[in-house]
Design a protein around this motif. Structure first.
Motif, mmCIF file in Angstrom:
data_model
loop_
_atom_site.group_PDB
_atom_site.id
_atom_site.type_symbol
_atom_site.label_atom_id
_atom_site.label_comp_id
_atom_site.label_asym_id
_atom_site.label_seq_id
_atom_site.Cartn_x
_atom_site.Cartn_y
_atom_site.Cartn_z
ATOM 1 N N UNK A 292 80.634 34.727 50.096
ATOM 2 C CA UNK A 292 80.189 35.472 51.270
ATOM 3 C C UNK A 292 80.345 34.638 52.530
ATOM 4 N N UNK A 293 80.022 33.358 52.457
ATOM 5 C CA UNK A 293 80.151 32.483 53.614
ATOM 6 C C UNK A 293 81.605 32.344 54.050
ATOM 7 N N UNK A 294 82.542 32.231 53.090
ATOM 8 C CA UNK A 294 83.952 32.085 53.437
ATOM 9 C C UNK A 294 84.466 33.318 54.184
ATOM 10 N N UNK A 295 84.113 34.492 53.694
ATOM 11 C CA UNK A 295 84.551 35.720 54.374
ATOM 12 C C UNK A 295 83.868 35.846 55.736
ATOM 13 N N UNK A 296 82.574 35.487 55.802
ATOM 14 C CA UNK A 296 81.860 35.549 57.077
ATOM 15 C C UNK A 296 82.441 34.571 58.089
ATOM 16 N N UNK A 297 82.889 33.383 57.648
ATOM 17 C CA UNK A 297 83.529 32.436 58.557
ATOM 18 C C UNK A 297 84.841 32.985 59.092
ATOM 19 N N UNK A 298 85.584 33.702 58.257
ATOM 20 C CA UNK A 298 86.813 34.342 58.731
ATOM 21 C C UNK A 298 86.501 35.370 59.807
ATOM 22 N N UNK A 299 85.464 36.172 59.577
ATOM 23 C CA UNK A 299 85.038 37.147 60.588
ATOM 24 C C UNK A 299 84.580 36.426 61.855
ATOM 25 N N UNK B 63 85.561 33.499 62.954
ATOM 26 C CA UNK B 63 86.719 32.945 63.657
ATOM 27 C C UNK B 63 87.431 34.029 64.462
ATOM 28 N N UNK B 64 87.580 35.207 63.876
ATOM 29 C CA UNK B 64 88.218 36.319 64.606
ATOM 30 C C UNK B 64 87.368 36.734 65.809
ATOM 31 N N UNK B 65 86.052 36.770 65.632
ATOM 32 C CA UNK B 65 85.164 37.131 66.741
ATOM 33 C C UNK B 65 85.222 36.088 67.852
ATOM 34 N N UNK B 66 85.195 34.807 67.478
ATOM 35 C CA UNK B 66 85.277 33.746 68.483
ATOM 36 C C UNK B 66 86.599 33.799 69.234
ATOM 37 N N UNK B 67 87.693 34.114 68.523
ATOM 38 C CA UNK B 67 88.984 34.242 69.193
ATOM 39 C C UNK B 67 88.979 35.388 70.194
#
Length: 575
Positions: free
Chosen positions: A101-108, A110-114
Motif C-alpha cells: 500500500x505504501x509503494x502505490x501511495x508513494x507513486x500517487x 509523486x504524481x501529485x507532487x509533480x
C-alpha cells in the motif's frame, strides 16, 4: 557509532515502554485480554486467574519483557495473547500489506507532487506564490477521502473494489486517499525551493546557452531533492504505520490496523513486534535517504562548494489570504451566536437552507453552530501545537546528531499509539490528543531544519565568511538562521491543517474529544455514516478545514524574505 548507540537506546526505551503499557496505565491486562477474546464472558476471578497463569502475568512486567527480548535473537517474537499465533509471522504479513500500500501511495504522491510543481517547472521558477489548490489537497482528511472514494467510486460507480485486500486493484482507492495529501505537502515543499534553484548561476548560464528547459528543470529538481528526501523518508514510515483509519475503512490487514488492535487489546507481543518493525523500517528509510543525498550532492557537500541560492523578490498576492480569512471569520461570526447542542428531532438531516446554512446533523443540531464552536477548540489548539512544534523543530534541528535518531524513532510511533502511551502516563483527559500530536509533530520540522542547515553550511559564501574569521555564533545569527527559519516557518504553516487533521483523526477513532463536543474530528466521525444520504453533514466541516489549509499556505507566501547577501569581502573572496 555514537549515532547508532543513541538510535538503539531510543528504540529500546520505546519498546520497553510499550512492554510496560498495562502497568503504566494501571489496568489489569488479564481483564483486557478477556474482553478482547470474548466480550460477553463474565470476568470472574477463576477465569482471570487462568489467563494470568497462561500468560505468566504473575511473574511481573520486567520478567515478561526480559523473556520477549531474549527470544528476539532466535527469531521468536512471542505469541499473541489473543489468538495464540506467533507474533512474528502476524507482523510480517501485516507489514507486507502495508509496504504494498505504501509503494502505490508513494507513486500517487509523486504524481501529485509533480502536478503541484508543474507550473513552476514550466515557467522556470518565475511564478508567484499561491498554492490554494495544493493546500486544499493537503488538507483532505485521509479517512474522509477514503470514505468518499469507497462510496462513490467503489459502491455507486462500481469501478474499483471498495472493501477487502485480494489483489493490486484493491490498493488503488486507499493509495489515493493516502498519497494525494502526502504528495500535496511534498509538492509544496519542493515548489518552495525551486525558484531559488532556477536563480542559481548554473541555471542562468544553462538558459543563456540555450539548453532545453526540460533539462534545466530536471537539474533544478535534482538540486532541491537533498533538502526534501529526509522528509520523504518520514512519509514512508508514516504511510506504513500511520494509515490506521484508511486500513480500518477498507478492511486492510496492514501494520497500522494490526498495531492499533494490539494496542487496544494490550496484546503486548504483537504490539512490541509491530513497533520494532516500524523502527527498523524508519532506520532503513533514513539510511536510504542519506545515501541518496550523498549521491545527489557528490563531493560538494563535503567540500563546502554548494552554490547558495541568490536573493529572491517574489510578488506576494495578498488577495487570496484576505478572502479566505474573511470566509473563515464569516463562518465563525455566523455560527458562534447559535447553540451547538440544541436538539430538534423533527429537523434531522435537513439540507442547507436559510435557517440552517450548513444543514443539520442526525440529531437535528445546527451544523453551522457546531462547525463554528468546534473551530475555536480545533484552531486554537492546532495553532498552539504548531507554534510549540516549530520552536522545538528549529532548536532540535540545530543538533542533528541528537535529533535525527530521535525524530526517526518518534515518527515510527503512529499517533494512535502515541495517544495510548500518553493516556497510560497521564491518565487520559481532554489534553491527551494535544500531547500525543505534539509529541510527534515536531519531527518533520526538525528533519527539514537539519537538511537545510546541512546544505547551507556547505555553501561557498559561508565557507568564505568562515575563512575571514567569523565565529560560530555570528554564522548562526547572520547566515544560517536567516536562511533556514523562513522555509521552516512556511513548512510549519503548511502543516497547521495537518495538525488539525491529526486531532480530528484521533477524534474519528474515538481517542480524542468525546460527544457532545463539536470538535471537527467528532463532527466527521458522527456524520460519516450519513455521508451518502446527507453529504452536507461531512462536507461542511471538511470545506472549512480546506479553507484553513488554503489560508495557511497562501499566508505562508508572505513570509518569503529577501535572502541576506554575503558580506562584500566574502563575495570578493568567493569570487
Amino acid at each position: 557509532m555514537r549515532t547508532v548507540l543513541w538510535r538503539a537506546s531510543l528504540a529500546s526505551a520505546l519498546v520497553c515502554g510499550i512492554g510496560l503499557l498495562p502497568w503504566l496505565s494501571r489496568t489489569d491486562p488479564a481483564l483486557t485480554v478477556l474482553r478482547a477474546r470474548a466480550q460477553d464472558r463474565d470476568p470472574d476471578p477463576a477465569v482471570l486467574a487462568a489467563i494470568r497463569d497462561q500468560l505468566g502475568l504473575d511473574a511481573g512486567p520486567l520478567t515478561l519483557l526480559g523473556r520477549w527480548l531474549g527470544g528476539l535473537p532466535r527469531g521468536d517474537a512471542g505469541r499473541s495473547w489473543i489468538s495464540g499465533a506467533e507474533a512474528g509471522p502476524v507482523v510480517a504479513q501485516a507489514l507486507g500489506a502495508s509496504l504494498l500500500l505504501m509503494a502505490v501511495a508513494l507513486l500517487v504522491a509523486a504524481c501529485t507532487a509533480a502536478a503541484v510543481c508543474a507550473r513552476t517547472l514550466y515557467r522556470g521558477g518565475r511564478t508567484r506564490p499561491g498554492g490554494t489548490g495544493s493546500a486544499m489537497l493537503a488538507t483532505l482528511p485521509e479517512f474522509l477521502t477514503a470514505s468518499v472514494l469507497a462510496t462513490v467510486v467503489g459502491v455507486q460507480l462500481g469501478w474499483l473494489p471498495a472493501l477487502g485486500w485480494y489483489g493490486p486493484r484493491y490498493t488503488v482507492l486507499p493509495a489515493l486517499a493516502l498519497g494525494v495529501p502526502a504528495g500535496a505537502v511534498l509538492g509544496r515543499l519542493l515548489d518552495d525551493q525551486l525558484p531559488g534553484a532556477f536563480a542559481e548561476p548554473w541555471a542562468r548560464a544553462a538558459a543563456a546557452r540555450g539548453l532545453p528547459r526540460a533539462r534545466i528543470a530536471r537539474q533544478a529538481v535534482r538540486r532541491c531533492l537533498p533538502g526534501l528526501l529526509p522528509n520523504t523518508a518520514l512519509f514512508v514510515v508514516g504511510m506504513t504505520g500511520g494509515a490506521v483509519a484508511v486500513e480500518q475503512l477498507y478492511d486492510i490487514p496492514g501494520l497500522g490496523r494490526t498495531t492499533l488492535q494490539a494496542a487496544l487489546a494490550q496484546d503486548l507481543p504483537v504490539l512490541q513486534a509491530g513497533t520494532l518493525a516500524l523502527l527498523l523500517l524508519a532506520a532503513l528509510a533514513t539510511g536510504a535517504a542519506r545515501l541518496a543525498v550523498r549521491l545527489l550532492t557528490g563531493p560538494a557537500l563535503r567540500d563546502g562548494a554548494l552554490p547558495a541560492p541568490p536573493r529572491l523578490t517574489p510578488a506576494v498576492r495578498r488577495t487570496p489570504p484576505l478572502l479566505l480569512g474573511g470566509a473563515l471569520l464569516a463562518v465563525l461570526a455566523a455560527g458562534l451566536p447559535r447553540d451547538p447542542l440544541a436538539l430538534t428531532t423533527t429537523a434531522r438531516l435537513r439540507p442547507p437552507s436559510w435557517e440552517h446554512p450548513f444543514g443539520t446533523d442526525a440529531l437535528g443540531r445546527d451544523l453551522l453552530a457546531r462547525v463554528a464552536h468546534g473551530a475555536l477548540d480545533t484552531l486554537l489548539l492546532a495553532l498552539a501545537i504548531s507554534a510549540g512544534t516549530l520552536l522545538a523543530g528549529l532548536l532540535l534541528g540545530l543538533l542533528p546528531r541528537l535529533s535525527g535518531p530521535l525524530a526517526d524513532t518518534v515518527n515510527a510511533v503512529p499517533p494512535v499509539l502515541a495517544a495510548l502511551l500518553v493516556t497510560a502516563v497521564t491518565g487520559g483527559g481532554p489534553a491527551t490528543p494535544a500531547l500525543a500530536v505534539a509529541a510527534v509533530a515536531w519531527a518533520p520540522l526538525a528533519t527539514h531544519t537539519s537538511a537545510l542547515l546541512r546544505q547551507e553550511r556547505a555553501a561557498l559564501h559561508l565557507t568564505a565568511t568562515r575563512a575571514l574569521g567569523a565565529g560560530r555564533w555570528y554564522l548562526l545569527r547572520h547566515e544560517l538562521l536567516p536562511a533556514v527559519v523562513p522555509s521552516v516557518t512556511r513548512h510549519a504553516l503548511l502543516r497547521l491543517p495537518g495538525t488539525a487533521l491529526a486531532l480530528a483523526a484521533l477524534g474519528f477513532l474515538g481517542l480524542g474529544a468525546q460527544p457532545p463536543s463539536p470538535e471537527w474530528g467528532r463532527l466527521l466521525a458522527e456524520n460519516q455514516p450519513y455521508a451518502e444520504r446527507a453529504p452536507w453533514a461531512v462536507l461542511a466541516p471538511a470545506a472549512v478545514l480546506a479553507v484553513l489549509g488554503a489560508l495557511a499556505v497562501t499566508s505562508a507566501g508572505a513570509l518569503r524574505r529577501h535572502r541576506a547577501q554575503p558580506a562584500p569581502a566574502a563575495r570578493e573572496s568567493t569570487a
